[in-house]
Scaffold this active site. Structure first.
Site, PDB file in Angstrom:
ATOM      1  N   CYS A 136       4.995   3.159  -2.418  1.00 45.23           N
ATOM      2  CA  CYS A 136       3.941   2.231  -1.732  1.00 45.23           C
ATOM      3  C   CYS A 136       2.617   3.147  -1.553  1.00 45.23           C
ATOM      4  O   CYS A 136       2.213   3.828  -0.723  1.00 45.23           O
ATOM      5  CB  CYS A 136       4.672   2.224  -0.161  1.00 45.23           C
ATOM      6  SG  CYS A 136       3.331   1.410   0.998  1.00 45.23           S
ATOM      7  N   CYS A 139       0.983   2.658   1.645  1.00 42.02           N
ATOM      8  CA  CYS A 139       1.305   3.587   2.912  1.00 42.02           C
ATOM      9  C   CYS A 139       0.923   5.058   2.521  1.00 42.02           C
ATOM     10  O   CYS A 139       0.542   5.838   3.445  1.00 42.02           O
ATOM     11  CB  CYS A 139       2.684   3.459   2.831  1.00 42.02           C
ATOM     12  SG  CYS A 139       3.813   2.044   2.521  1.00 42.02           S
ATOM     13  N   ASP A 140       1.000   5.480   1.344  1.00 42.37           N
ATOM     14  CA  ASP A 140       0.584   7.158   1.098  1.00 42.37           C
ATOM     15  C   ASP A 140      -0.629   7.289   0.179  1.00 42.37           C
ATOM     16  O   ASP A 140      -0.897   8.428   0.342  1.00 42.37           O
ATOM     17  CB  ASP A 140       2.125   7.481   0.340  1.00 42.37           C
ATOM     18  CG  ASP A 140       3.297   7.246   0.973  1.00 42.37           C
ATOM     19  OD1 ASP A 140       3.126   7.561   2.118  1.00 42.37           O
ATOM     20  OD2 ASP A 140       4.406   6.977   0.502  1.00 42.37           O
TER      21      ASP A 140
END
Ligand code: FAD
Ligand code: NAP
Length: 314
Positions: A136, A139-140
């Site tokens: 992701c 997300c990261d």
């Protein structure tokens, strides 16, 4: 004692399919209960711009899902924060068990559990998950400011992840196992035009390389698809974007699945082989797998459930 809730229609999943089913079932006065699962809003909550949702030239995925949720709730869907761990479709009413101990009984069930990221299954991938290996970018990605990263895959997700990562990383290398991408043309053009992107064709990820103290990724060993010749590439992060698998575990022993776990439905419908049980969205769709098609199937499932219940079969 654990609580039991009875509903005419139980919707499992809160992506575009689930929320749309909620809207239609509510407007059919079926007072549906929708169990949201561990990813409220579904897959679009882990992306940024969505550019193919009709009516919005561009909309942020999480914002779109907040609006869908509010819409379903406003017209009468009861939203429940729970995750279904067992589903019994052998007799009516159907029974579902929630992670928090609750029991749900229902005259009809709409399975809208979507899909989840697929992994390569490498030992090193598992070892560095959360320590440099991710599925992701949204997300990261932030953790890779000024660093070099690899993205594995050649579909829409891989290309979008790669483009997103160029906002943070100093260099993004896309590694694909073939010599052409399956991503849509507009995304490919953006990728090819981006000076921060390099593409390594015809290679697969053989091993994620890294250290233990602190645990982290330092590179990757790639192998040529045909010759098997290997090469090492330095990087701080590896993003796996090789597609998604349907979340059909709840029904895998009760309903027929095909093409790697997708729930079989009647052609042109969402009805499964069990009367009163419907499957909508990515859990049944191995072809289109889009937000708009998932929403469309959510609508179909609610209308089919309404017809089933009104015909007095339940
Ligand atoms: P999902 O969105 O997968 O939602 C599944 C839901 O089921 C989740 O809420 C989850 O919590 C719930 N669930 C699962 N198991 C259980 C359980 N046991 N109990 C209770 N709930 C459960 N499509 C587009 O059209 N345009 C795009 O730009 C686009 N971008 C994308 C970007 C990324 C990074 C990804 C991964 C996908 C993208 N897609 C895009 C595809 C799109 O997100 C999916 O087609 C769509 O979300 C599928 O909707 P769905 O409702 O079937 O399921
Ligand atoms: P996908 O379309 O199935 O693509 C998966 C990619 O990973 C393919 O390029 C595939 O290679 C590669 N791959 C699969 N297994 C591999 C392995 N073991 N090793 C190496 N590479 C592997 O999946 P996706 O990109 O996640 O997209 C899923 C669905 O969501 C699609 O329908 C897509 O259109 C949709 N989506 C849409 C958007 C958008 O509309 N903007 C954005 C994201 C996702 P091959 O090409 O060789 O098969």
């Amino acid at each position: 004692m654990a609580e039991t809730t009875h509903t005419k229609v139980l919707i499992i999943g809160s992506g575009p399919a689930g929320y749309t089913a909620g809207v239609y079932a509510s407007r059919a006065m079926l007072e549906p209960v929708l169990v949201e699962g561990i990813q409220p809003g579904g897959q679009l909550t882990i992306t940024t711009e969505v550019e193919n949702w009709p009516g919005d030239t561009e909309v942020q995925g999480p914002d779109l899902m907040v609006r869908m949720r509010a819409h379903a709730e406003a017209v009468g869907t009861t939203l429940v924060s729970d995750h279904i761990v067992a589903l019994d479709l052998s007799k009516r009413p159907f029974t579902a068990k929630g992670d928090i101990g609750a029991t749900y009984t229902a005259d009809a069930v709409i399975l809208a559990t979507g899909a989840q990221a697929r992994w390569l299954g490498l030992e090193s991938e598992e070892k560095y998950k959360g320590f440099g290996v991710s599925a992701c970018a949204t997300c990261d990605g932030f953790f890779y400011r000024g660093k070099e990263v690899l993205v594995i895959g050649g579909g829409n997700t891989a290309v979008e992840e790669a483009l997103f990562l160029t906002k943070f990383a100093s260099k993004v290398t896309l590694v694909h196992r073939r010599d052409s991408l399956r991503a849509e043309a507009i995304l490919q053009k953006r990728l090819f035009d981006n000076p921060k992107v390099e593409i390594i064709w015809d290679h697969v990820l053989e091993e994620v390389l890294g250290g233990d103290n602190p645990r982290g990724v330092t590179g990757a060993r790639l192998a040529h698809r045909d010759s098997g010749e290997t090469r090492e590439v330095g990087c701080a992060g590896v993003f796996i974007a090789i597609g998604h698998s349907p979340s059909s575990e709840l029904v895998k022993d009760q309903l027929e699945t095909h093409n790697g776990g997708y729930v079989v439905v009647e052609p042109g419908k969402t009805a499964t082989a069990i009367p009163g049980v419907y499957a909508a969205g990515d859990v049944t769709d191995h072809v289109y797998r889009q937000a708009v098609t998932s929403a469309g199937m959510g609508c179909m499932a609610a209308l089919e459930a309404e017809k089933f219940l009104s015909e007095g079969d339940a």
